[in-house]
Design an enzyme around this catalytic site. Structure first.
Site, mmCIF file in Angstrom:
data_model
loop_
_atom_site.group_PDB
_atom_site.id
_atom_site.type_symbol
_atom_site.label_atom_id
_atom_site.label_comp_id
_atom_site.label_asym_id
_atom_site.label_seq_id
_atom_site.Cartn_x
_atom_site.Cartn_y
_atom_site.Cartn_z
ATOM 1 N N GLU A 1 0.837 -1.208 0.000
ATOM 2 C CA GLU A 1 0.000 0.000 0.000
ATOM 3 C C GLU A 1 0.868 1.253 0.000
ATOM 4 O O GLU A 1 2.092 1.180 0.101
ATOM 5 C CB GLU A 1 -0.957 -0.048 1.197
ATOM 6 C CG GLU A 1 -1.895 -1.246 1.094
ATOM 7 C CD GLU A 1 -3.009 -1.271 2.115
ATOM 8 O OE1 GLU A 1 -2.938 -0.533 3.115
ATOM 9 O OE2 GLU A 1 -3.967 -2.034 1.893
ATOM 10 N N ALA B 1 0.665 5.754 1.038
ATOM 11 C CA ALA B 1 -0.057 6.835 1.718
ATOM 12 C C ALA B 1 -1.013 7.552 0.763
ATOM 13 O O ALA B 1 -2.013 8.135 1.197
ATOM 14 C CB ALA B 1 0.924 7.826 2.320
ATOM 15 N N GLU C 1 -1.516 -10.102 -6.151
ATOM 16 C CA GLU C 1 -1.465 -10.844 -7.412
ATOM 17 C C GLU C 1 -0.568 -10.147 -8.421
ATOM 18 O O GLU C 1 0.242 -10.769 -9.112
ATOM 19 C CB GLU C 1 -2.879 -10.972 -8.024
ATOM 20 C CG GLU C 1 -3.891 -11.687 -7.167
ATOM 21 C CD GLU C 1 -4.664 -10.774 -6.232
ATOM 22 O OE1 GLU C 1 -4.060 -9.840 -5.656
ATOM 23 O OE2 GLU C 1 -5.867 -10.989 -6.059
ATOM 24 N N CYS D 1 -9.360 -8.524 -7.555
ATOM 25 C CA CYS D 1 -10.051 -7.311 -8.011
ATOM 26 C C CYS D 1 -10.053 -7.288 -9.545
ATOM 27 O O CYS D 1 -9.364 -8.076 -10.201
ATOM 28 C CB CYS D 1 -9.377 -6.066 -7.444
ATOM 29 S SG CYS D 1 -7.861 -5.595 -8.299
#
Ligand code: THU
Length: 142
Positions: free
Chosen positions: A47, A49, A58, A90
């Site tokens: 991830e 910010a 994936e 996703c």
């Protein structure tokens, strides 16, 4: 793939989850990608910010694999911490998966190591792929 190979890949996806960099969502995801030559490449979500720049597990695994020279894949297993549901890729990851073929296996797992198996192409019906670019087109007027 035999049952032992599947179980090993599923376990590897849960191992991969341990490196998840998910300080914002606290949603850990791991992936284990089995290449045609037997190599297993792991990935986790990373991830940022800025939120939008997040890379899923994936795609991390696929990008790692391709950048190491792998382009043919047998299967990918995906893991999360959802107790009662399998983790499903996703939309962006589905598109990334079909880039490397519509007929290889996706194992969507639960923490108890149970899973649902589907083909990449079945996760993205009517997908747009490299062949789509080669189909006959009308001529451009401008
Ligand atoms: N995520 C994945 O890594 N793979 C999936 O299949 C679903 C979602 C990540 C992205 C983000 O870091 C977090 O899970 C919550 O959406």
């Amino acid at each position: 793939m035999n049952q032992e190979q599947i179980d090993d890949l599923v376990k590897a996806s849960h191992e991969a989850k341990k490196n998840s960099y998910s300080c914002y969502s606290k949603f850990r995801v791991g992936a284990a990608l089995l290449c045609q030559d037997g190599t297993v490449i792991k990935g986790c979500n990373v991830e940022n910010a800025s939120y939008g720049l997040t890379i899923c597990a994936e795609r991390t695994a696929l990008v790692k694999a391709v950048s190491e020279g792998h382009r043919k894949f047998k299967a990918i297993a995906i893991a999360s911490d959802l107790s009662n549901s399998i983790i499903t890729p996703c939309g962006a990851c589905r598109q990334f998966l079909v880039e490397f073929g519509v007929n290889w296996d996706v194992f969507m797992t639960k923490p108890d190591l149970s899973y649902k198996q589907m083909k990449t192409g079945d996760l993205l019906p009517l997908c747009f792929v490299a062949d789509s670019l080669e189909e006959e087109r009308i001529s451009q007027s401008a």
